[in-house]
Design a protein around this motif. Structure first.
Motif, mmCIF file in Angstrom:
data_model
loop_
_atom_site.group_PDB
_atom_site.id
_atom_site.type_symbol
_atom_site.label_atom_id
_atom_site.label_comp_id
_atom_site.label_asym_id
_atom_site.label_seq_id
_atom_site.Cartn_x
_atom_site.Cartn_y
_atom_site.Cartn_z
ATOM 1 N N PRO A 189 0.812 -1.227 0.000
ATOM 2 C CA PRO A 189 0.000 0.000 0.000
ATOM 3 C C PRO A 189 0.841 1.271 0.000
ATOM 4 C CG PRO A 189 0.011 -0.980 2.187
ATOM 5 C CD PRO A 189 0.684 -1.962 1.276
ATOM 6 N N ASN A 190 2.144 1.140 0.325
ATOM 7 C CA ASN A 190 3.009 2.329 0.362
ATOM 8 C C ASN A 190 3.636 2.657 -0.985
ATOM 9 O OD1 ASN A 190 2.731 2.829 3.195
ATOM 10 N ND2 ASN A 190 4.071 1.079 3.568
ATOM 11 N N LEU A 191 3.491 1.732 -1.960
ATOM 12 C CA LEU A 191 4.109 1.942 -3.265
ATOM 13 C C LEU A 191 3.087 2.532 -4.235
ATOM 14 C CD1 LEU A 191 6.591 1.542 -5.112
ATOM 15 C CD2 LEU A 191 5.701 -0.742 -5.648
ATOM 16 N N HIS A 192 3.423 3.677 -4.811
ATOM 17 C CA HIS A 192 2.533 4.353 -5.756
ATOM 18 C C HIS A 192 3.318 4.647 -7.031
ATOM 19 C CE1 HIS A 192 -0.363 4.881 -2.490
ATOM 20 N NE2 HIS A 192 0.665 5.283 -1.738
ATOM 21 N N ILE A 193 2.856 4.106 -8.142
ATOM 22 C CA ILE A 193 3.557 4.232 -9.417
ATOM 23 C C ILE A 193 2.814 5.210 -10.319
ATOM 24 C CG2 ILE A 193 4.440 2.993 -11.430
ATOM 25 C CD1 ILE A 193 5.709 2.237 -8.718
ATOM 26 N N GLY B 122 7.420 7.431 -9.196
ATOM 27 C CA GLY B 122 6.365 7.235 -8.216
ATOM 28 C C GLY B 122 6.852 7.624 -6.842
ATOM 29 N N SER B 123 6.283 7.013 -5.838
ATOM 30 C CA SER B 123 6.671 7.328 -4.466
ATOM 31 C C SER B 123 6.496 6.094 -3.606
ATOM 32 C CB SER B 123 5.812 8.469 -3.907
ATOM 33 O OG SER B 123 4.441 8.089 -3.872
ATOM 34 N N TYR B 124 7.199 6.105 -2.485
ATOM 35 C CA TYR B 124 7.089 4.998 -1.554
ATOM 36 C C TYR B 124 7.023 5.535 -0.133
ATOM 37 C CZ TYR B 124 7.732 0.592 0.818
ATOM 38 O OH TYR B 124 7.528 -0.509 1.613
ATOM 39 N N GLY B 125 5.959 5.206 0.560
ATOM 40 C CA GLY B 125 5.802 5.612 1.951
ATOM 41 C C GLY B 125 5.889 7.102 2.141
ATOM 42 N N SER B 126 6.485 7.488 3.238
ATOM 43 C CA SER B 126 6.601 8.912 3.565
ATOM 44 C C SER B 126 7.905 9.506 3.076
ATOM 45 C CB SER B 126 6.488 9.094 5.086
ATOM 46 O OG SER B 126 7.505 8.343 5.750
ATOM 47 N N GLY B 127 8.736 8.665 2.413
ATOM 48 C CA GLY B 127 9.968 9.190 1.848
ATOM 49 C C GLY B 127 11.083 9.363 2.850
ATOM 50 N N SER C 14 17.308 -14.616 -25.006
ATOM 51 C CA SER C 14 16.702 -15.106 -26.247
ATOM 52 C C SER C 14 15.469 -15.957 -25.969
ATOM 53 C CB SER C 14 17.726 -15.923 -27.045
ATOM 54 O OG SER C 14 18.130 -17.073 -26.310
ATOM 55 N N THR C 15 15.412 -16.567 -24.782
ATOM 56 C CA THR C 15 14.281 -17.429 -24.424
ATOM 57 C C THR C 15 13.000 -16.637 -24.206
ATOM 58 O OG1 THR C 15 15.135 -17.357 -22.160
ATOM 59 C CG2 THR C 15 15.633 -19.308 -23.455
ATOM 60 N N ALA C 16 13.083 -15.299 -24.276
ATOM 61 C CA ALA C 16 11.889 -14.464 -24.128
ATOM 62 C C ALA C 16 11.261 -14.133 -25.474
ATOM 63 C CB ALA C 16 12.241 -13.173 -23.379
ATOM 64 N N ASN C 17 11.629 -14.840 -26.497
ATOM 65 C CA ASN C 17 11.120 -14.576 -27.844
ATOM 66 C C ASN C 17 9.602 -14.353 -27.826
ATOM 67 O OD1 ASN C 17 11.385 -14.639 -30.845
ATOM 68 N ND2 ASN C 17 10.049 -16.421 -30.628
ATOM 69 N N GLY C 18 9.165 -13.180 -28.303
ATOM 70 C CA GLY C 18 7.741 -12.846 -28.290
ATOM 71 C C GLY C 18 7.517 -11.426 -27.806
ATOM 72 N N THR C 19 6.310 -11.135 -27.382
ATOM 73 C CA THR C 19 5.978 -9.792 -26.904
ATOM 74 C C THR C 19 5.609 -9.825 -25.425
ATOM 75 O OG1 THR C 19 3.678 -10.083 -27.617
ATOM 76 C CG2 THR C 19 5.177 -8.972 -29.150
ATOM 77 N N PHE C 20 6.043 -8.792 -24.713
ATOM 78 C CA PHE C 20 5.812 -8.664 -23.283
ATOM 79 C C PHE C 20 5.295 -7.265 -22.978
ATOM 80 C CE2 PHE C 20 8.667 -12.146 -23.646
ATOM 81 C CZ PHE C 20 8.467 -12.961 -22.542
ATOM 82 N N ARG C 21 4.453 -7.173 -21.974
ATOM 83 C CA ARG C 21 3.960 -5.880 -21.513
ATOM 84 C C ARG C 21 4.258 -5.727 -20.027
ATOM 85 N NH1 ARG C 21 0.263 -2.000 -22.977
ATOM 86 N NH2 ARG C 21 -0.423 -3.197 -24.794
ATOM 87 N N VAL C 22 4.687 -4.533 -19.642
ATOM 88 C CA VAL C 22 4.870 -4.246 -18.227
ATOM 89 C C VAL C 22 3.528 -4.446 -17.525
ATOM 90 C CG1 VAL C 22 5.357 -2.450 -16.530
ATOM 91 C CG2 VAL C 22 6.790 -2.652 -18.575
ATOM 92 N N SER C 23 3.537 -5.277 -16.474
ATOM 93 C CA SER C 23 2.282 -5.592 -15.780
ATOM 94 C C SER C 23 2.250 -5.102 -14.345
ATOM 95 C CB SER C 23 2.034 -7.101 -15.788
ATOM 96 O OG SER C 23 3.089 -7.775 -15.096
ATOM 97 N N GLY C 24 3.417 -4.805 -13.773
ATOM 98 C CA GLY C 24 3.406 -4.365 -12.394
ATOM 99 C C GLY C 24 4.778 -4.026 -11.874
ATOM 100 N N VAL C 25 4.797 -3.459 -10.676
ATOM 101 C CA VAL C 25 6.032 -3.083 -9.994
ATOM 102 C C VAL C 25 5.944 -3.599 -8.562
ATOM 103 C CG1 VAL C 25 7.528 -1.178 -9.284
ATOM 104 C CG2 VAL C 25 6.206 -1.006 -11.411
ATOM 105 N N MET C 26 7.065 -4.121 -8.078
ATOM 106 C CA MET C 26 7.075 -4.711 -6.742
ATOM 107 C C MET C 26 8.241 -4.164 -5.944
ATOM 108 S SD MET C 26 6.818 -8.746 -5.880
ATOM 109 C CE MET C 26 6.337 -9.342 -4.259
#
Length: 346
Positions: free
Chosen positions: A33-37, A63-68, A114-126
């Motif tokens: 809940p403290n991570l805001h992208i 973004g921001s995280y917590g109170s900084g 090379s094993t990532a052959n294909g298309t990828f989309r950013v789905s999240g941040v952790m």
């Protein structure tokens, strides 16, 4: 000894970092809940990668995280990309640990194999650092970001030959691992650095590594205990593996059978107790009686319990010194027979 055939799901864990398999079910967790992208950008929209190489793509997160606070400002983040198309071995990509560059900005690299052959989309941040299945109490914060197209050629392929193919119970064994070019079927012609210890996708650096020969082969010796946990081989990168293979070896089960009484009258029901090592609970055991010189017929069945034990009840049907045995049919591509035992029926 507790069976590990129920670890079929655990094979998935070994390749979590590859995104090749689904990890074991985890406890419910929510995004931090403290991570805001506010934005995620990639320095490139497409890359071409060949063989064992990786291509770096710069990732910038705002973004921001917590109170900084100063301590919170040290926390890295990781960006996750999920496959949206293509046919590569990887289904998920993770960035390296992205350090805080300035207030509200994280940045670093995503190493694309090379094993990532294909298309990828950013789905999240952790919130980092990267460590799959570490038991963290949060999940990635969803963020639908940019798309990365990967053209991967000459992808590495890992195969394994277990020696012997079916490992006798409680014995040493070996595995001949091979790393080849999936496109040509041939080795790469150079010594390949591999991770032959740890749990593949769950293993993070510093890696304990070995080198294959120029023929792409590496033979490792294993202790009997190694037959009861996943074995694996991976190609290290940062932070996850380029490719990996993990599995349980096939171990020939050992079955015992001991009658409660070795002599009883016709019509008596005699419990036969035994243990079947290295099987999954619920598999069936068949107690058989010998008719004539060679014909074994099933006279009772029982299921293997969680304790690896079973109990079958045999009703004595005729007089004589009758031979019996316990038979374990293919439940996991393996067969076992107990020693023959006798019950004298009067």
């Amino acid at each position: 000894m507790r069976t590990v055939r129920g670890l079929s799901a655990l094979l998935a864990v070994t390749l979590t970092g590859l995104g090749i398999a689904t990890a074991l079910p985890a406890a419910h967790a929510d995004p931090d809940p403290n991570l805001h992208i506010t934005s995620v950008t990639l320095s490139r929209t497409s890359v071409a990668v060949s063989g064992l190489n990786t291509v770096p793509v710069t990732v910038t997160v705002k973004g921001s995280y917590g109170s900084g606070t100063p301590e919170e400002n040290k926390a890295p983040v990781n960006v996750i990309l999920e496959r949206t198309g293509g046919s590569g071995q990887r289904s998920t990509l993770w960035s390296t640990n992205l350090p805080r560059l300035a207030n509200g900005t994280w940045g670093g690299s995503l190493y694309v194999p090379s094993t990532a052959n294909g298309t990828f989309r950013v789905s999240g941040v952790m919130t980092g650092p990267y460590f799959p299945n570490s038991g963290r109490s949060t999940t990635p914060s969803p963020y639908p970001g940019p798309v990365l197209t990967v053209t991967g050629t000459h992808q590495p392929k890992i195969t394994a030959s277990v020696i012997p193919k079916v490992v006798p119970y409680n014995t040493f064994f070996s595995i001949k691992w091979a790393v080849t070019d999936a496109q040509t079927g041939k080795p790469y012609g150079s010594r390949v650095r591999v991770v032959a210890d740890g749990s593949c996708g769950n293993y993070v650096g510093p890696y304990y590594t070995d080198l294959t020969g120029t023929d792409g082969l590496l033979t490792r010796a294993y202790n009997p205990a190694d037959a009861y946990q996943p074995v694996c081989l991976g190609l290290p990168s940062n932070p996850a593996l380029v490719a990996g293979l993990g599995f349980l070896v096939t171990v020939k089960p050992v079955i015992s059978a001991v009658p409660a009484w070795t002599a009883a009258s016709v019509g008596t029901v005699v419990p036969v107790n035994g243990i079947v090592y290295r099987v999954q609970p619920g598999c069936k055991v068949y107690v058989q009686r010998l008719y004539g010189a060679t014909q074994w017929r099933t006279v009772s069945t029982a299921s293997v319990r969680l304790s690896d034990r079973y109990t079958a009840n045999v009703q004595l049907a005729s007089k004589g010194n009758i031979p019996y045995r316990a038979y374990f049919p293919p439940c996991h591509s393996v067969v076992a027979l107990s020693k023959t035992f006798y019950i004298r029926t009067t």
